[in-house]
Design an enzyme around this catalytic site. Structure first.
Site, mmCIF file in Angstrom:
data_model
loop_
_atom_site.group_PDB
_atom_site.id
_atom_site.type_symbol
_atom_site.label_atom_id
_atom_site.label_comp_id
_atom_site.label_asym_id
_atom_site.label_seq_id
_atom_site.Cartn_x
_atom_site.Cartn_y
_atom_site.Cartn_z
ATOM 1 C CG ASN A 1 -54.125 -41.318 90.031
ATOM 2 O OD1 ASN A 1 -55.053 -40.634 89.627
ATOM 3 N ND2 ASN A 1 -53.972 -42.575 89.685
ATOM 4 C CG ASP B 1 -56.917 -41.387 87.603
ATOM 5 O OD1 ASP B 1 -56.286 -40.810 86.727
ATOM 6 O OD2 ASP B 1 -56.738 -42.580 87.903
ATOM 7 C CG HIS B 2 -60.487 -40.122 92.003
ATOM 8 N ND1 HIS B 2 -61.443 -40.832 91.287
ATOM 9 C CD2 HIS B 2 -59.586 -41.029 92.441
ATOM 10 C CE1 HIS B 2 -61.134 -42.118 91.318
ATOM 11 N NE2 HIS B 2 -60.019 -42.260 92.004
ATOM 12 N NE ARG C 1 -73.808 -30.676 88.972
ATOM 13 C CZ ARG C 1 -74.190 -29.622 89.693
ATOM 14 N NH1 ARG C 1 -73.916 -28.414 89.290
ATOM 15 N NH2 ARG C 1 -74.806 -29.797 90.834
ATOM 16 C CG HIS D 1 -56.066 -45.983 85.455
ATOM 17 N ND1 HIS D 1 -56.495 -46.867 86.422
ATOM 18 C CD2 HIS D 1 -56.101 -46.671 84.288
ATOM 19 C CE1 HIS D 1 -56.784 -48.028 85.853
ATOM 20 N NE2 HIS D 1 -56.567 -47.934 84.563
ATOM 21 N NE ARG E 1 -60.525 -47.283 86.375
ATOM 22 C CZ ARG E 1 -60.570 -48.582 86.682
ATOM 23 N NH1 ARG E 1 -61.145 -49.452 85.875
ATOM 24 N NH2 ARG E 1 -60.080 -49.012 87.814
ATOM 25 N NE ARG F 1 -64.649 -46.527 85.937
ATOM 26 C CZ ARG F 1 -64.422 -47.594 86.694
ATOM 27 N NH1 ARG F 1 -64.036 -47.444 87.932
ATOM 28 N NH2 ARG F 1 -64.597 -48.805 86.239
ATOM 29 C CG HIS F 2 -61.010 -41.588 86.268
ATOM 30 N ND1 HIS F 2 -59.927 -41.908 85.499
ATOM 31 C CD2 HIS F 2 -61.131 -42.581 87.188
ATOM 32 C CE1 HIS F 2 -59.399 -43.044 85.935
ATOM 33 N NE2 HIS F 2 -60.117 -43.489 86.940
ATOM 34 C CD GLU G 1 -52.044 -45.573 87.733
ATOM 35 O OE1 GLU G 1 -53.275 -45.712 87.731
ATOM 36 O OE2 GLU G 1 -51.410 -45.282 88.735
ATOM 37 C CB THR H 1 -60.254 -48.300 92.887
ATOM 38 O OG1 THR H 1 -58.909 -47.855 92.680
ATOM 39 C CG2 THR H 1 -60.290 -49.248 94.083
ATOM 40 C CB THR H 2 -56.371 -50.638 90.229
ATOM 41 O OG1 THR H 2 -56.512 -49.466 89.429
ATOM 42 C CG2 THR H 2 -55.598 -51.695 89.480
ATOM 43 C CD GLU I 1 -47.456 -47.749 91.397
ATOM 44 O OE1 GLU I 1 -47.099 -47.206 90.319
ATOM 45 O OE2 GLU I 1 -48.380 -47.326 92.097
ATOM 46 C CG HIS J 1 -54.566 -48.955 95.364
ATOM 47 N ND1 HIS J 1 -55.620 -49.218 96.210
ATOM 48 C CD2 HIS J 1 -55.119 -48.736 94.146
ATOM 49 C CE1 HIS J 1 -56.746 -49.173 95.544
ATOM 50 N NE2 HIS J 1 -56.479 -48.870 94.275
ATOM 51 N N GLY J 2 -54.276 -46.629 98.087
ATOM 52 C CA GLY J 2 -54.887 -46.547 99.414
ATOM 53 C C GLY J 2 -54.042 -45.827 100.450
ATOM 54 N N GLY K 1 -53.252 -40.945 95.057
ATOM 55 C CA GLY K 1 -54.299 -40.216 94.356
ATOM 56 C C GLY K 1 -55.497 -39.883 95.207
ATOM 57 C CG HIS K 2 -59.834 -41.776 96.600
ATOM 58 N ND1 HIS K 2 -60.185 -41.866 97.919
ATOM 59 C CD2 HIS K 2 -60.970 -41.475 95.921
ATOM 60 C CE1 HIS K 2 -61.481 -41.652 98.043
ATOM 61 N NE2 HIS K 2 -61.979 -41.418 96.846
HETATM 62 N N1 PXP Z 1 -50.800 -46.718 91.645
HETATM 63 C C1 PXP Z 1 -51.578 -47.370 90.753
HETATM 64 C C2 PXP Z 1 -50.899 -48.246 89.757
HETATM 65 C C3 PXP Z 1 -52.978 -47.206 90.735
HETATM 66 O O1 PXP Z 1 -53.722 -47.873 89.845
HETATM 67 C C4 PXP Z 1 -53.554 -46.321 91.663
HETATM 68 C C5 PXP Z 1 -55.045 -46.120 91.655
HETATM 69 O O2 PXP Z 1 -55.463 -45.666 90.419
HETATM 70 C C6 PXP Z 1 -52.716 -45.635 92.549
HETATM 71 C C7 PXP Z 1 -51.349 -45.883 92.543
HETATM 72 C C8 PXP Z 1 -53.240 -44.628 93.517
HETATM 73 O O3 PXP Z 1 -54.136 -45.193 94.417
HETATM 74 P P1 PXP Z 1 -55.012 -44.245 95.329
HETATM 75 O O4 PXP Z 1 -55.884 -43.449 94.425
HETATM 76 O O5 PXP Z 1 -55.750 -45.185 96.209
HETATM 77 O O6 PXP Z 1 -54.035 -43.373 96.094
#
Ligand code: PXP
Length: 241
Positions: free
Chosen positions: A7, A9-10, A18, A43, A45, A49-50, A70, A100-101, A151, A191-192, A213-214
């Site tokens: 992911n 996004d970040h 910036r 994602h 949104r 935002r990203h 997403e 976050t989600t 998921e 996630h996480g 992702g993050h």
């Molecule tokens: N899967 C889904 C469906 C998510 O919404 C996210 C966060 O946007 C992730 C995976 C990835 O999570 P993380 O950024 O914490 O790794």
């Protein structure tokens, strides 16, 4: 082997700080391709935002990598998905003020809404999944809607404060994956996840894909995106040996 979707996004979060072009999510997607990840996850949104619409269209045009989009389960987002035609769409819950989600989508209370959106997507080849908590009730609802992929939200597991709680959350995921697999559903998770907690999730052999992702994007600041992805892949693959 367990597939890996990254992911990005970040990368866009940092770019947007910036309001200019650097760092470019397109460049990140190109590195994902070079590093042979299985898909790029974004994602879109509702508040943009990203990732912005133009990012996903550009990545679709320039990078030969399956897109996992997403989105919140809304008509507006589903229309965008139909226009973009990604490999897959994952419906996620979305609250404006959340960082976050937070938690999975409640399918049980959104059956009619999701059914309607599935009807709009039924003529496309987009694979639909839903981001849910590891709950048998939610899995049953997914099955009854005819959705083929789940998921599982690993956030509670990843954020566990003690080993005991983490073990409990891990077994909830294990049991949910086992139940969903028996019903013929494909299981993904995310996630996480980070270098320390991914092994136990990747060790659940029925999970076909992880989305991360993050942590990876954060670690990339210190190690470079390619190295961070390679390290994550090594841990995931070691859990499958
Ligand atoms: N899967 C889904 C469906 C998510 O919404 C996210 C966060 O946007 C992730 C995976 C990835 O999570 P993380 O950024 O914490 O790794």
């Amino acid at each position: 082997m367990c597939k890996l979707g990254i992911n990005i996004d970040h990368v866009a979060t940092l770019r947007n700080a910036r309001g200019q072009h650097h760092p470019d999510p397109l460049k990140a997607a190109m590195i994902l391709k070079e590093t042979q990840v299985d898909s790029v996850t974004m994602h879109l949104r509702e508040d943009r935002r990203h990732i912005k619409d133009k990012d996903i269209y550009l990545i679709k045009e320039k990078v030969d990598l399956p897109i996992n989009l997403e989105i919140a389960p809304t008509e507006e987002m589903t229309k965008i998905a139909l226009k973009l035609n990604p490999r897959s769409v994952c419906f996620v819950p979305e609250k404006r003020m959340e960082i976050t989600t937070e938690g999975g989508l409640n399918i049980e209370t959104n059956m009619l809404k999701i059914e309607k959106l599935l009807n709009s997507l039924s003529n496309s080849k987009i694979n639909v999944s839903c981001f849910i908590e590891p709950s048998f009730t939610q899995i049953d609802c997914i099955k009854s809607l005819g959705i083929k992929t789940i998921e599982f939200h690993t956030g509670s597991y990843a954020d566990s404060k003690t080993k005991k709680v983490m073990e409990k959350n891990l077994s909830l995921i294990r049991n949910a994956v086992e139940y969903a697999t028996k019903l013929g559903l494909d299981c993904h998770a995310g996630h996480g996840l980070n270098y320390d907690n991914v092994y136990n999730i990747a060790a659940i052999k029925e999970i076909k894909e992880l989305n991360i992702g993050h942590f990876i994007i954060g670690d990339a600041i210190f190690c470079g995106l390619k190295n961070s992805i390679i390290k994550m892949k090594e841990i995931i693959n070691s859990a499958r040996k």
